[in-house]
Motif scaffolding. Structure first.
Motif, PDB file in Angstrom:
ATOM      1  N   THR A  41       0.801  -1.223   0.000  1.00 44.91           N
ATOM      2  CA  THR A  41       0.000   0.000   0.000  1.00 44.91           C
ATOM      3  C   THR A  41       0.838   1.280   0.000  1.00 44.91           C
ATOM      4  N   ALA A  42       2.154   1.150   0.034  1.00 44.33           N
ATOM      5  CA  ALA A  42       3.024   2.324   0.144  1.00 44.33           C
ATOM      6  C   ALA A  42       2.795   3.349  -0.964  1.00 44.33           C
ATOM      7  N   ASN A  43       2.487   2.893  -2.166  1.00 45.84           N
ATOM      8  CA  ASN A  43       2.272   3.840  -3.269  1.00 45.84           C
ATOM      9  C   ASN A  43       0.797   4.111  -3.539  1.00 45.84           C
ATOM     10  N   LYS A  44      -0.069   3.697  -2.666  1.00 40.09           N
ATOM     11  CA  LYS A  44      -1.506   3.941  -2.850  1.00 40.09           C
ATOM     12  C   LYS A  44      -1.874   5.231  -2.110  1.00 40.09           C
ATOM     13  N   THR A  45      -1.338   6.330  -2.616  1.00 36.26           N
ATOM     14  CA  THR A  45      -1.446   7.646  -1.982  1.00 36.26           C
ATOM     15  C   THR A  45      -2.018   8.664  -2.967  1.00 36.26           C
ATOM     16  N   PRO A  46      -2.498   9.777  -2.452  1.00 35.10           N
ATOM     17  CA  PRO A  46      -2.956  10.837  -3.360  1.00 35.10           C
ATOM     18  C   PRO A  46      -1.858  11.319  -4.316  1.00 35.10           C
ATOM     19  N   ASP A  47      -0.615  11.390  -3.861  1.00 31.02           N
ATOM     20  CA  ASP A  47       0.469  11.806  -4.763  1.00 31.02           C
ATOM     21  C   ASP A  47       0.658  10.807  -5.899  1.00 31.02           C
ATOM     22  N   SER A  48       0.604   9.514  -5.588  1.00 29.18           N
ATOM     23  CA  SER A  48       0.704   8.501  -6.643  1.00 29.18           C
ATOM     24  C   SER A  48      -0.484   8.605  -7.589  1.00 29.18           C
ATOM     25  N   TRP A  49      -1.667   8.859  -7.044  1.00 24.47           N
ATOM     26  CA  TRP A  49      -2.878   9.013  -7.857  1.00 24.47           C
ATOM     27  C   TRP A  49      -2.660  10.080  -8.929  1.00 24.47           C
ATOM     28  N   LEU A  50      -2.123  11.222  -8.513  1.00 24.47           N
ATOM     29  CA  LEU A  50      -1.893  12.315  -9.456  1.00 24.47           C
ATOM     30  C   LEU A  50      -0.868  11.911 -10.514  1.00 24.47           C
TER      31      LEU A  50
END
Length: 162
Positions: A41-50
């Motif tokens: 889940t480390a990259n399941k972030t709003p920044d990754s989303w963008l």
């Protein structure tokens, strides 16, 4: 139920669905191990989303019920399905199937003949039931499906302003 293209405004809620789905529904893959869950889940972030939204050729989809995001899917420009996750409370309601069809349709509109994915243990039966087959010689659960269906019954998803 319809999939729509994701927007930057969906980043927080969409990322939350991804993290919750992995943590709560993918036990066959992580066996509750906090280190595995954290890495996954480390990259399941709003920044990754963008960053995903900015990826050339990729399509990031969401499904909403009322105003709540209950599903997230993503396919890259080459037809590789990268994400297909559902909120735990919306499991077994057709959300993942709807997302999968949107991603297959997007790939077919690009002129691609096949979609590929690497399945979790949790989702293997789901994908097999929808026509995906393990690729010969694949070490992991890499699967593919020919996109021979017509797109006439599957209109392009609505684009919303982000």
């Amino acid at each position: 139920m319809n999939a729509r293209l994701a927007t930057p405004r969906d980043a927080e809620a969409g990322s939350s669905v991804l993290r919750r789905s992995i943590s709560e529904l993918c036990h066959a893959d992580h066996a509750g191990d906090p280190a595995i869950i954290a890495a996954w889940t480390a990259n399941k972030t709003p920044d990754s989303w963008l960053a995903w939204l900015a990826q050339p050729g990729a399509s990031l989809f969401v499904i909403e019920r009322a105003t709540e995001i209950i599903g997230v899917g993503m396919v890259d420009g080459g037809g590789t399905i990268l994400l297909n996750y559902v909120a735990p409370e919306a499991r077994y309601q057709g959300v993942s199937t709807t997302l999968l069809k949107a991603m297959e349709d997007a790939s077919a509109r690009r002129g691609l003949a096949t979609c590929r994915l690497e399945s979790t243990k949790t989702a293997q039966r789901f994908y097999i039931a929808r026509g995906y087959e393990p690729l010969e010689g694949a070490i992991s659960a890499i699967m593919a499906k020919p996109l021979a269906e017509t797109l006439a019954d599957h209109p392009k998803p609505k684009q919303t302003d982000g």
